[in-house]
Write an enzyme that holds these catalytic residues in place. Sequence first.
Site, PDB file in Angstrom:
ATOM      1  N   GLU A  81       0.847  -1.200   0.000  1.00  0.00           N
ATOM      2  CA  GLU A  81       0.000   0.000   0.000  1.00  0.00           C
ATOM      3  C   GLU A  81       0.879   1.245   0.000  1.00  0.00           C
ATOM      4  O   GLU A  81       1.864   1.324   0.727  1.00  0.00           O
ATOM      5  CB  GLU A  81      -0.932  -0.029   1.210  1.00  0.00           C
ATOM      6  CG  GLU A  81      -2.040  -1.053   1.030  1.00  0.00           C
ATOM      7  CD  GLU A  81      -2.954  -1.198   2.231  1.00  0.00           C
ATOM      8  OE1 GLU A  81      -2.771  -0.475   3.213  1.00  0.00           O
ATOM      9  OE2 GLU A  81      -3.839  -2.064   2.177  1.00  0.00           O
TER      10      GLU A  81
ATOM     11  N   THR B 215      -7.783   0.538 -19.862  1.00  0.00           N
ATOM     12  CA  THR B 215      -7.458  -0.795 -19.381  1.00  0.00           C
ATOM     13  C   THR B 215      -6.148  -1.180 -20.061  1.00  0.00           C
ATOM     14  O   THR B 215      -5.724  -0.538 -21.027  1.00  0.00           O
ATOM     15  CB  THR B 215      -8.550  -1.817 -19.741  1.00  0.00           C
ATOM     16  OG1 THR B 215      -8.848  -1.689 -21.130  1.00  0.00           O
ATOM     17  CG2 THR B 215      -9.801  -1.612 -18.925  1.00  0.00           C
TER      18      THR B 215
END
Length: 415
Positions: free
Chosen positions: A52, A221
């Site tokens: 993270e 994408t």
Amino acid sequence: MNILSSDPAVAHAMQNELERQRNGLEMIPSENFVSRTVLAALGSVATNKYAEGYPGKRYYGGCANIDVIESLAIDRAKQLFSAEHVNVQPHSGAPANNAVYAALLSPGDTILGMDLSHGGHLTHGHPVTDGAKRYNFLRYKTTADGAIDYNEIEHLAREHKPKMILVGYSAYSREIDYARIALIAKEVGALTMADIAHIAGLIAGGEMNNPVPLFDVVTTTTHKTLRGPRGGMIICKAVHAKAIDKMVFPGMQGGPHENGIAAKAVAFGEALQPDFRIYAQRIRANAKVLEHELRQRNFTLMFGGTDNHLLLIDVSNKGVTGAQAEVALDHAGITVNKNTIPNDPRGPMDPSGIRLGTPAITTRGLNVEHMPLIAEWIDRAIAHHNDLDALRAIGHEVKTLMSDFPLYPNLSYID
Ligand code: DSN
């Protein structure tokens, strides 16, 4: 021994999927076949790591190697698209789009985007989406002759003063005039966003206009024409970098999928090679010849044809619905998807059209000389949509052709 074969239930289904991919013509325009290197990165130890945060600023220890991988993905993407800032953490296209809206807009703000049935995307304001509840989406349409109606966009923008103008589509087959959109946006004080999910590989390969230098934000994408792993990416001007990074993490996502990011790095590295430009040229050349061949067989092409990798076809003059055509083609070993057409009188589960494209068959190695045969198979399958034997006979012909274009040779999921 194949490692996956220790779980026979999964291994058998996976083997069947591998065979389906090997034996058929994959013509869903949003699909592709990644390289073995991309596959290897996806199935790598990077999946084990929590990271993270962003390179150099993580909330977990042990991220030094992951930082190298994620930085490679970012740097290569910046080079590919001439970008100021890139975030490679979005899990896919819809989360990328939603993160941009949340980062740069406030609830209730107006976004001008294209109607889904005219080629737009669900996340561009379709009423079934959560985004449609948060923002005031206004949806423009194409003209009767099938082009984007820039005059209508200008008119709507002047009247409604949107905070954002959105272009980039999932079923529209023509080039986009980003400069015109940027001018309209500037006049009314709107941000510009392009969703290039379908055409990112064609832009990276130099075959289509690149909105990145002109637009505030570009999303994509990574698994369609760009031929990377299933995933998303946000490209933006430096001025928006902080807001977008904060919204992706911690705003909307938790730990990044670093195996996917490693695979993105590999795919972007492949797209930077000179032969990717040839691949992009071939995708378009194949689509153009297919357009011609289908027209010869009396198919109705929406938007007047194609400039990119896809064709949207109204099959109603062939006496079938989009769903019937999709099923018939499936039986014939040709995978496409049913799709609504502009102002479709039918519903999305059984619309009037089908959408097909050339990125995956071009990866397999098919070229313009194969397109007449493919058009012939499509025509024959739709004409014989009720005749299972005829459809299976086409499927056999398809399988024979595709055996000359091996997919992942030596790969097996069973012993
Ligand atoms: N589902 C993708 C497509 O097929 O175009 C868009 O999200």
